[in-house]
Design a protein around this motif. Sequence first.
Motif, PDB file in Angstrom:
ATOM      1  N   LEU A 199      13.796  -4.286  37.892  1.00 48.19           N
ATOM      2  CA  LEU A 199      14.600  -3.234  37.267  1.00 48.19           C
ATOM      3  C   LEU A 199      13.875  -2.720  36.038  1.00 48.19           C
ATOM      4  CD1 LEU A 199      18.186  -4.732  37.546  1.00 48.19           C
ATOM      5  CD2 LEU A 199      17.518  -2.463  38.331  1.00 48.19           C
ATOM      6  N   GLY A 200      13.622  -1.430  35.988  1.00 49.93           N
ATOM      7  CA  GLY A 200      12.971  -0.864  34.810  1.00 49.93           C
ATOM      8  C   GLY A 200      11.475  -0.686  34.969  1.00 49.93           C
ATOM      9  N   SER A 201      10.897  -1.193  36.062  1.00 51.98           N
ATOM     10  CA  SER A 201       9.459  -1.025  36.254  1.00 51.98           C
ATOM     11  C   SER A 201       9.207   0.019  37.348  1.00 51.98           C
ATOM     12  CB  SER A 201       8.817  -2.353  36.653  1.00 51.98           C
ATOM     13  OG  SER A 201       7.518  -2.123  37.115  1.00 51.98           O
ATOM     14  N   ILE A 202       8.635   1.161  36.935  1.00 49.72           N
ATOM     15  CA  ILE A 202       8.380   2.241  37.896  1.00 49.72           C
ATOM     16  C   ILE A 202       7.339   1.810  38.921  1.00 49.72           C
ATOM     17  CG2 ILE A 202       7.623   4.629  38.142  1.00 49.72           C
ATOM     18  CD1 ILE A 202      10.203   4.382  36.620  1.00 49.72           C
ATOM     19  N   THR A 203       6.244   1.243  38.424  1.00 46.53           N
ATOM     20  CA  THR A 203       5.206   0.810  39.361  1.00 46.53           C
ATOM     21  C   THR A 203       5.737  -0.298  40.266  1.00 46.53           C
ATOM     22  OG1 THR A 203       4.359  -0.329  37.428  1.00 46.53           O
ATOM     23  CG2 THR A 203       3.048   1.476  38.274  1.00 46.53           C
ATOM     24  N   GLY A 204       6.648  -1.116  39.708  1.00 44.46           N
ATOM     25  CA  GLY A 204       7.268  -2.164  40.522  1.00 44.46           C
ATOM     26  C   GLY A 204       7.995  -1.560  41.708  1.00 44.46           C
ATOM     27  N   SER A 205       8.744  -0.470  41.443  1.00 41.49           N
ATOM     28  CA  SER A 205       9.471   0.197  42.531  1.00 41.49           C
ATOM     29  C   SER A 205       8.511   0.698  43.602  1.00 41.49           C
ATOM     30  CB  SER A 205      10.258   1.393  41.992  1.00 41.49           C
ATOM     31  OG  SER A 205      11.321   0.958  41.202  1.00 41.49           O
ATOM     32  N   ILE A 206       7.366   1.238  43.134  1.00 45.31           N
ATOM     33  CA  ILE A 206       6.404   1.775  44.099  1.00 45.31           C
ATOM     34  C   ILE A 206       5.826   0.660  44.962  1.00 45.31           C
ATOM     35  CG2 ILE A 206       4.235   3.032  44.341  1.00 45.31           C
ATOM     36  CD1 ILE A 206       4.922   4.377  41.655  1.00 45.31           C
ATOM     37  N   GLY A 244       8.887  -7.489  37.214  1.00 46.79           N
ATOM     38  CA  GLY A 244       9.772  -7.609  36.061  1.00 46.79           C
ATOM     39  C   GLY A 244       9.962  -6.252  35.430  1.00 46.79           C
ATOM     40  N   THR A 245       9.841  -6.169  34.108  1.00 46.76           N
ATOM     41  CA  THR A 245       9.937  -4.843  33.485  1.00 46.76           C
ATOM     42  C   THR A 245       8.550  -4.327  33.133  1.00 46.76           C
ATOM     43  OG1 THR A 245      10.290  -5.951  31.394  1.00 46.76           O
ATOM     44  CG2 THR A 245      12.244  -5.085  32.515  1.00 46.76           C
ATOM     45  N   ARG A 246       7.508  -5.067  33.564  1.00 42.96           N
ATOM     46  CA  ARG A 246       6.142  -4.649  33.246  1.00 42.96           C
ATOM     47  C   ARG A 246       5.744  -3.447  34.091  1.00 42.96           C
ATOM     48  NH1 ARG A 246       1.984  -7.773  34.630  1.00 42.96           N
ATOM     49  NH2 ARG A 246       0.604  -6.705  33.195  1.00 42.96           N
ATOM     50  N   GLU A 247       4.722  -2.745  33.644  1.00 41.05           N
ATOM     51  CA  GLU A 247       4.153  -1.685  34.457  1.00 41.05           C
ATOM     52  C   GLU A 247       2.758  -2.116  34.864  1.00 41.05           C
ATOM     53  OE1 GLU A 247       5.585   0.841  35.649  1.00 41.05           O
ATOM     54  OE2 GLU A 247       7.382   0.998  34.422  1.00 41.05           O
ATOM     55  N   LEU A 248       2.416  -1.785  36.081  1.00 42.17           N
ATOM     56  CA  LEU A 248       1.062  -2.065  36.551  1.00 42.17           C
ATOM     57  C   LEU A 248       0.173  -0.934  36.055  1.00 42.17           C
ATOM     58  CD1 LEU A 248      -0.328  -4.095  38.483  1.00 42.17           C
ATOM     59  CD2 LEU A 248      -0.049  -2.379  40.261  1.00 42.17           C
ATOM     60  N   LYS A 249      -0.855  -1.300  35.248  1.00 35.77           N
ATOM     61  CA  LYS A 249      -1.719  -0.243  34.718  1.00 35.77           C
ATOM     62  C   LYS A 249      -3.034  -0.231  35.480  1.00 35.77           C
ATOM     63  CE  LYS A 249       0.067  -0.005  30.053  1.00 35.77           C
ATOM     64  NZ  LYS A 249       0.592  -1.373  29.841  1.00 35.77           N
ATOM     65  N   VAL A 250      -3.648   0.930  35.488  1.00 36.57           N
ATOM     66  CA  VAL A 250      -4.916   1.038  36.182  1.00 36.57           C
ATOM     67  C   VAL A 250      -5.913   0.063  35.560  1.00 36.57           C
ATOM     68  CG1 VAL A 250      -6.729   2.607  36.884  1.00 36.57           C
ATOM     69  CG2 VAL A 250      -4.412   3.444  36.640  1.00 36.57           C
ATOM     70  N   SER A 251      -5.798  -0.090  34.222  1.00 38.21           N
ATOM     71  CA  SER A 251      -6.747  -0.989  33.548  1.00 38.21           C
ATOM     72  C   SER A 251      -6.584  -2.435  34.018  1.00 38.21           C
ATOM     73  CB  SER A 251      -6.575  -0.887  32.032  1.00 38.21           C
ATOM     74  OG  SER A 251      -5.216  -0.970  31.702  1.00 38.21           O
ATOM     75  N   ASP A 252      -5.350  -2.809  34.426  1.00 35.86           N
ATOM     76  CA  ASP A 252      -5.145  -4.155  34.970  1.00 35.86           C
ATOM     77  C   ASP A 252      -5.967  -4.344  36.231  1.00 35.86           C
ATOM     78  OD1 ASP A 252      -3.358  -4.465  32.994  1.00 35.86           O
ATOM     79  OD2 ASP A 252      -1.562  -4.296  34.260  1.00 35.86           O
ATOM     80  N   VAL A 253      -6.011  -3.274  37.034  1.00 36.11           N
ATOM     81  CA  VAL A 253      -6.753  -3.355  38.287  1.00 36.11           C
ATOM     82  C   VAL A 253      -8.243  -3.502  38.003  1.00 36.11           C
ATOM     83  CG1 VAL A 253      -7.193  -2.199  40.481  1.00 36.11           C
ATOM     84  CG2 VAL A 253      -4.987  -1.904  39.364  1.00 36.11           C
ATOM     85  N   PHE A 254      -8.740  -2.731  37.002  1.00 33.45           N
ATOM     86  CA  PHE A 254     -10.170  -2.857  36.637  1.00 33.45           C
ATOM     87  C   PHE A 254     -10.456  -4.275  36.208  1.00 33.45           C
ATOM     88  CE2 PHE A 254      -9.814   1.699  34.870  1.00 33.45           C
ATOM     89  CZ  PHE A 254      -9.755   2.174  36.161  1.00 33.45           C
ATOM     90  N   LYS A 255      -9.569  -4.790  35.359  1.00 32.87           N
ATOM     91  CA  LYS A 255      -9.777  -6.135  34.830  1.00 32.87           C
ATOM     92  C   LYS A 255      -9.860  -7.117  35.970  1.00 32.87           C
ATOM     93  CE  LYS A 255      -7.727  -5.990  30.269  1.00 32.87           C
ATOM     94  NZ  LYS A 255      -6.402  -6.067  29.668  1.00 32.87           N
ATOM     95  N   PHE A 256      -8.962  -6.941  36.955  1.00 34.84           N
ATOM     96  CA  PHE A 256      -8.934  -7.840  38.089  1.00 34.84           C
ATOM     97  C   PHE A 256     -10.259  -7.803  38.827  1.00 34.84           C
ATOM     98  CE2 PHE A 256      -8.074  -8.758  42.541  1.00 34.84           C
ATOM     99  CZ  PHE A 256      -7.451  -9.991  42.426  1.00 34.84           C
ATOM    100  N   PHE A 257     -10.796  -6.558  38.999  1.00 32.39           N
ATOM    101  CA  PHE A 257     -12.036  -6.422  39.762  1.00 32.39           C
ATOM    102  C   PHE A 257     -13.266  -6.807  38.944  1.00 32.39           C
ATOM    103  CE2 PHE A 257      -9.560  -3.574  42.592  1.00 32.39           C
ATOM    104  CZ  PHE A 257      -9.769  -4.306  43.740  1.00 32.39           C
ATOM    105  N   SER A 258     -13.165  -6.620  37.609  1.00 31.12           N
ATOM    106  CA  SER A 258     -14.356  -6.924  36.805  1.00 31.12           C
ATOM    107  C   SER A 258     -14.255  -8.313  36.174  1.00 31.12           C
ATOM    108  CB  SER A 258     -14.555  -5.836  35.743  1.00 31.12           C
ATOM    109  OG  SER A 258     -13.353  -5.686  35.022  1.00 31.12           O
TER     110      SER A 258
END
Lengths: 321, 388
Positions: A252-259, A300-314
């Motif tokens: 609830l409250g996380s837009i990227t979570g909904s996606i 949760g209420t977090r948003e998934l950021k593009v930078s999180d994805v970079f961090k994951f890959f790098s």
Amino acid sequence: MAQQTKKNSTYDGYIALASALLLLILNLILVSGKMPAYYSGILGFMGINIILAVSLNLINGIAGQFSLGHAGFMAIGAYVSALISIYLQWPFIVALLCGGLAAAFIGILIGLPTLRLKGDYLAIATLGLGEIIRVVILNLDITKGARGLTGIPRTTTIFWVEAIAIITVIVTINLMRSTHGRALLSIREDEIAAEAMGINTTYYKVFAFATGAFFAGIAGGLFAHIMGYIAPKNFDFMRSIEILVIVVLGGLGSITGSIVATIVLTVLPEALRGFAQYRMVLYSAMLIMMMLFRPQGLLGTRELKVSDVFKFFSGGGERDD
Amino acid sequence: MKKKGLVVAIVAVLVLTVVVYFAFFAGKSKQANTNGKVVKIGFIGPLTGGAAAYGINAKNGAVIAIDEINAAGGILDGYKIELLIQDNRGDTSETLTIMNKLIDQDKVVAIIGPVTTGPTTVAADIAGQKKVPIVSPTATGDKITSLSDYVTRVCFYDSYQGLIMGKFAADNLGKKTAAILFDNTNDYSMGLADAFARTFQELGGTVVSNEAFSEGDQDFNAQLTNIAAKNPEVVFVPAYYSDDAQILLQARALGIDAIFLGGDGWDSQELINGAGVAAEGCYFTTHYSPEDTSEKVQNFLIKYKEKHQSEPNFAAPLAYDAALLLADAIERAGELDSVKINNAITETSGLSGVTGEFSFDENRNPIKEVTIATVKDGKFALVDKVRP
């Protein structure tokens, strides 16, 4: 220094997000003609569900007003736009907009009295609202009642769906970060405190309700023009619950979570098709497991950021930049 | 680092696209290799959800027919039929996805189903667009076969039943006054009620009372009191068995002794279980009667019970006939071409199945006899088989 970096990474994230979306749209235009209908159909439903989930998240997650009537708004949008397409033959996008506006109008009309209620009472009032809309449609002549509306031009393409889904997400995210969004968040956290700080809670709540209803109406219009046939059964209570499940599952409250949740919950039943009738059992079991181990939702209420994805890959998140 | 991030994002999207493209092409080439000596036919029906009783019966019926055909050497000189069964949960959007999957991915030549009217409406559109014939065993909604040239059904349609019942009431029973009690939230119920009233009046009868109720109603006393005041000779109730049982009990309690008439929605053991003696002497139209002593019906019933250890409802023999019809049409088409198969279906004449002998009218609705059944001594009994 830390402040500076944070600002930079958000800014950078935006650019990356925008370019990625642009690329995605270009790809969709290229692919949409050649893609087998099976995939484009699933992508279409996925996009519609994203619009529905994100718009419900605006009401339930961000403004904290527990609504169970989302299928009702979807129904209004679907029927209004379908009737316009059939009888007036207005352009597709105009029909969609009219459907959305009609839903928003009803949202305001009904939001004003019902949003004075809180928690469970609001949930029950909105549940009733959804049912009223459905029963009215069932008994009107122009909607053809239980027979359903046939002959709607099937003009929805995945390009339209995905483009509108992206617009919905961008609008919602920007809204969340605006004055309106902060007011909504404060209402969610503590309504009395928000009121004491001079926030016109009724206005903001009705605003969130109407915006959510608008996008639900658009999603309904897209749905009607993808199916070519709609009946009141498509918009029953279970549809509202389906959307709610997506929102709760994503957080609830996380837009990227909904996606993310929409993508998972649309692909899952298809992926499980091989299990024949046990498919829905497995699906439900997975939902229960997810709720047991992650009651706050996937993100949760977090948003998934593009930078999180970079961090994951790098190389994980160790690098402190 | 920041620039690198951006590049990674763009590359990721590009890679994703390539993967998606390849997934499509890989999917296509795989399909081409598995053609062998197999004819693929799809089946769409609600195997779960509210209408599952019909969906499962229909599936079982179709499987029996296809096993028989394959055991007898298949069709077109040795082609075996493979039935690809898909569950649509009675849902229209699910049906859209499945139709696309069966036609695009699985390359079926024809489809049996969907079972209910709503999903069939959606499927009809796609069938017409992709020129793949669908044969619905049980979708009775009047309009569905006029939606596209690629939709056929083996059951009779709603108004046809109302027409037959109106004729039966006026001619066979010789009654002059009728009341109608129907569900105005239900397409099926409305269709039957309209056709009954029209036919009954054409044949010189009078409809003295026309009462409506809504889905989920439990108390019918208000409507029944109105009907009782008009004292009709027959009462036509085109609804489903759970409502019918309640209506019969409440009507008898109010002292209405008119003859009750209904449609195929009455055809369930639950009706007798629920209404008991109140159901005695009622008449309804249905697709076939298990009490029919003809060899075809009895053979089918024996096979069904042997294979599935249960009593079939009417969806099973209809789906059985749908499968027979398709196999026959493919044989006559002479090749696995969906358009030719569809033409062959339309030209079917005198095909004899469990639910009767088939030919089709110009809208691809079957012309076949309708069974009229009654309740006698707590059991269903066959009264007559009539042609319009």
